[in-house]
Design a protein around this motif. Structure first.
Motif, PDB file in Angstrom:
ATOM      1  N   SER A  44      -4.491 -12.735   2.716  1.00 37.65           N
ATOM      2  CA  SER A  44      -4.787 -11.923   3.897  1.00 37.65           C
ATOM      3  C   SER A  44      -5.571 -12.671   4.961  1.00 37.65           C
ATOM      4  O   SER A  44      -5.501 -12.336   6.132  1.00 37.65           O
ATOM      5  CB  SER A  44      -5.580 -10.689   3.471  1.00 37.65           C
ATOM      6  N   ARG A  55       0.817  -1.229   0.000  1.00 40.37           N
ATOM      7  CA  ARG A  55       0.000   0.000   0.000  1.00 40.37           C
ATOM      8  C   ARG A  55       0.841   1.264   0.000  1.00 40.37           C
ATOM      9  O   ARG A  55       0.493   2.252   0.651  1.00 40.37           O
ATOM     10  CB  ARG A  55      -0.938   0.020   1.226  1.00 40.37           C
ATOM     11  N   ASP A  64      -6.443  -4.012  -7.233  1.00 47.25           N
ATOM     12  CA  ASP A  64      -6.988  -4.636  -6.035  1.00 47.25           C
ATOM     13  C   ASP A  64      -7.167  -6.125  -6.276  1.00 47.25           C
ATOM     14  O   ASP A  64      -7.427  -6.539  -7.401  1.00 47.25           O
ATOM     15  CB  ASP A  64      -8.339  -4.004  -5.656  1.00 47.25           C
TER      16      ASP A  64
HETATM   17  O1  CP3 Z   1       0.042  -2.157  -2.216  1.00 48.57           O
HETATM   18  C1  CP3 Z   1      -0.265  -1.336  -3.075  1.00 48.57           C
HETATM   19  O2  CP3 Z   1       0.099  -0.126  -3.019  1.00 48.57           O
HETATM   20  C2  CP3 Z   1      -1.020  -1.776  -4.319  1.00 48.57           C
HETATM   21  C3  CP3 Z   1      -2.416  -1.616  -4.271  1.00 48.57           C
HETATM   22  C4  CP3 Z   1      -3.277  -2.571  -3.487  1.00 48.57           C
HETATM   23  C5  CP3 Z   1      -4.585  -2.197  -3.093  1.00 48.57           C
HETATM   24  N1  CP3 Z   1      -5.201  -3.279  -2.562  1.00 48.57           N
HETATM   25  C6  CP3 Z   1      -5.149  -0.869  -3.263  1.00 48.57           C
HETATM   26  C7  CP3 Z   1      -6.252  -0.468  -2.377  1.00 48.57           C
HETATM   27  C8  CP3 Z   1      -3.104  -3.890  -3.113  1.00 48.57           C
HETATM   28  C9  CP3 Z   1      -1.873  -4.767  -3.234  1.00 48.57           C
HETATM   29  C10 CP3 Z   1      -4.325  -4.346  -2.553  1.00 48.57           C
HETATM   30  C11 CP3 Z   1      -4.545  -5.727  -2.108  1.00 48.57           C
HETATM   31  C12 CP3 Z   1      -5.736  -6.035  -1.314  1.00 48.57           C
HETATM   32  N2  CP3 Z   1      -7.013  -5.596  -1.502  1.00 48.57           N
HETATM   33  C13 CP3 Z   1      -5.763  -6.972  -0.252  1.00 48.57           C
HETATM   34  C14 CP3 Z   1      -4.579  -7.753   0.234  1.00 48.57           C
HETATM   35  C15 CP3 Z   1      -3.749  -6.992   1.188  1.00 48.57           C
HETATM   36  C16 CP3 Z   1      -4.386  -6.742   2.511  1.00 48.57           C
HETATM   37  O3  CP3 Z   1      -4.706  -5.570   2.777  1.00 48.57           O
HETATM   38  O4  CP3 Z   1      -4.607  -7.695   3.276  1.00 48.57           O
HETATM   39  C17 CP3 Z   1      -7.082  -7.025   0.235  1.00 48.57           C
HETATM   40  C18 CP3 Z   1      -7.593  -7.853   1.376  1.00 48.57           C
HETATM   41  C19 CP3 Z   1      -7.876  -6.162  -0.581  1.00 48.57           C
HETATM   42  C20 CP3 Z   1      -9.339  -5.899  -0.505  1.00 48.57           C
HETATM   43  C21 CP3 Z   1      -9.554  -4.517  -0.082  1.00 48.57           C
HETATM   44  N3  CP3 Z   1      -9.395  -3.441  -0.935  1.00 48.57           N
HETATM   45  C22 CP3 Z   1      -9.858  -3.996   1.213  1.00 48.57           C
HETATM   46  C23 CP3 Z   1     -10.110  -4.835   2.436  1.00 48.57           C
HETATM   47  C24 CP3 Z   1      -9.870  -2.603   1.099  1.00 48.57           C
HETATM   48  C25 CP3 Z   1     -10.097  -1.582   2.211  1.00 48.57           C
HETATM   49  C26 CP3 Z   1     -11.438  -1.019   2.152  1.00 48.57           C
HETATM   50  C27 CP3 Z   1     -11.497   0.333   2.853  1.00 48.57           C
HETATM   51  O5  CP3 Z   1     -12.592   0.904   2.866  1.00 48.57           O
HETATM   52  O6  CP3 Z   1     -10.481   0.803   3.366  1.00 48.57           O
HETATM   53  C28 CP3 Z   1      -9.587  -2.271  -0.240  1.00 48.57           C
HETATM   54  C29 CP3 Z   1      -9.530  -0.919  -0.831  1.00 48.57           C
HETATM   55  C30 CP3 Z   1      -8.214  -0.471  -1.291  1.00 48.57           C
HETATM   56  N4  CP3 Z   1      -7.380  -1.197  -2.085  1.00 48.57           N
HETATM   57  C31 CP3 Z   1      -7.627   0.794  -1.053  1.00 48.57           C
HETATM   58  C32 CP3 Z   1      -6.405   0.807  -1.745  1.00 48.57           C
HETATM   59  C33 CP3 Z   1      -5.435   1.949  -1.843  1.00 48.57           C
HETATM   60  C34 CP3 Z   1      -8.268   1.932  -0.281  1.00 48.57           C
HETATM   61  C35 CP3 Z   1      -9.357   2.510  -1.138  1.00 48.57           C
HETATM   62  C36 CP3 Z   1      -9.607   3.957  -0.888  1.00 48.57           C
HETATM   63  O7  CP3 Z   1      -8.800   4.798  -1.321  1.00 48.57           O
HETATM   64  O8  CP3 Z   1     -10.650   4.271  -0.309  1.00 48.57           O
END
Ligand code: CP3
Length: 333
Positions: free
Chosen positions: A201, A22, A72
């Protein structure tokens, strides 16, 4: 060869490479600026102008060894035709999927839906700023994607009560997931990704007796596939109880550890390159506390191939100056 790839392939232990899970995200004001204007997160992940820009934002600021493509893990369920929405503060929410939906999943639609991601990787990988740096592609592991597809929301600490009820659906989905995860990996590599990280995860949610079926066997199949493409694999089985067994069976090129892992004990048990570990909350403390904790990791991994990273993603409340300080500290030590 890029510093990060060199470390993995040639088992180097000096000039520790650094990148962060991230690293492009909400702690960066320039990301928040774009995010504000792009409320639909899935559409943002499909935007071939903005994805390369966001992916490179942290590279422009910091001395990192790799970019990770901004996307994602839930783009695979999206590619299956399942609805995926991100509600503010609630995390992802997925639509209901049943047997009839599964028979509609096909390679043509999947590739058409996810094609913007591959185009973004192509554009990003050609940027001069990534010269001598890696571009990390990624997938969710079969188990973690199964969790989102069936549970339909983040499980937090446990799965819904009836999670395993429809065993035929689960078995069919697991097969489909392995197939399409491989397709997604192949397309990312063809487009310019030089390393693949597999995010599991929710590996920590399973009991020992279920690990073979849902984690070891399917993840090994994915890792073996990545190996046939001559690209290094990094596995992140977050909160799994037995890292040694995971490494022995799945055999990735790198094991990425969460902050609950005792790094000293781990080193007695495994000999492949290690990534990560630092608690992301340490970046919210003062510089001295951060430095002490970082020194601990650097000392433990002094003679072992080690990639500096966190034990989970950068937290949104992190000050970018602390990230900069951390990277400088590692590079100077
Ligand atoms: O690492 C990086 O910089 C690359 C981008 C990346 C994102 N998601 C961008 C993102 C990566 C590698 C992921 C993987 C991901 N997505 C995982 C595995 C890693 C972990 O966190 O365990 C999982 C479980 C997801 C599913 C997911 N996507 C969740 C649980 C969330 C959070 C939801 C929230 O409301 O915060 C996301 C959203 C997400 N994916 C964001 C980002 C930057 C935040 C979105 C935003 O800006 O609101």
């Amino acid at each position: 060869m890029n510093n990060l790839t060199d470390h993995i392939i040639n088992k180097k232990s000096d000039r520790i490479p650094v990148w962060f899970m991230r690293q492009a995200g909400r702690y960066l004001p320039e990301f928040r600026e774009i995010r504000k204007k792009n409320q639909d997160f899935i559409n943002l992940c499909l935007n071939t102008k903005l994805v390369p820009e966001i992916t490179l934002q942290p590279i422009k600021r910091f001395d990192l060894d790799a970019a990770i493509i901004f996307s994602d893990i839930l783009m695979i369920p999206y590619g299956f035709g399942q609805s995926v929405v991100f509600n503010k503060g609630l995390g992802p929410e997925l639509g209901i999927i049943d047997k009839s939906n599964l028979s509609n999943i096909n390679e043509q639609d999947f590739k058409r839906k996810l094609n913007p991601i591959y185009n973004s990787i192509k554009i990003t990988s050609k940027n001069q700023i990534l010269k001598n740096k890696d571009l990390i592609g990624f997938v969710g592991a079969p188990w973690t994607l199964l969790v989102y597809i069936i549970n339909r929301v983040s499980p937090k600490k446990k799965l819904k009560k009836n999670f395993f009820t429809n065993q035929t659906l689960i078995d069919e989905l697991l097969k489909l997931l392995i197939k399409y995860i491989k397709i997604h990996i192949l397309n990312q590599i063809k487009s310019g990704a030089t390393i693949i990280q597999v995010f599991d995860s929710w590996a920590g949610l399973l009991e020992e007796e279920d690990l073979e079926k849902y984690i070891y066997a399917p993840t090994k199949e994915v890792v073996d596939f990545i190996r046939t493409l001559n690209v290094p694999s990094i596995c992140f089985p977050r909160n799994i109880k037995n890292y040694k067994k995971f490494v022995n069976i799945v055999n990735p090129d790198v094991i990425s550890i969460d902050y609950n892992v005792n790094p000293e004990k781990l080193l007695e048990e495994i000999d492949i390159p290690v990534q990560g570990g630092l608690n992301p909350e340490k970046l919210l403390e003062d510089k001295d506390n951060l430095k002490q904790e970082v020194k601990k990791y650097l000392k433990i991994f002094k003679n072992h191939p080690y990639i500096f990273n966190l034990g989970h993603g950068v937290l949104p409340e992190t000050n970018p100056n602390m990230v900069e300080y951390l990277i400088k500290f590692i590079k100077d030590n």
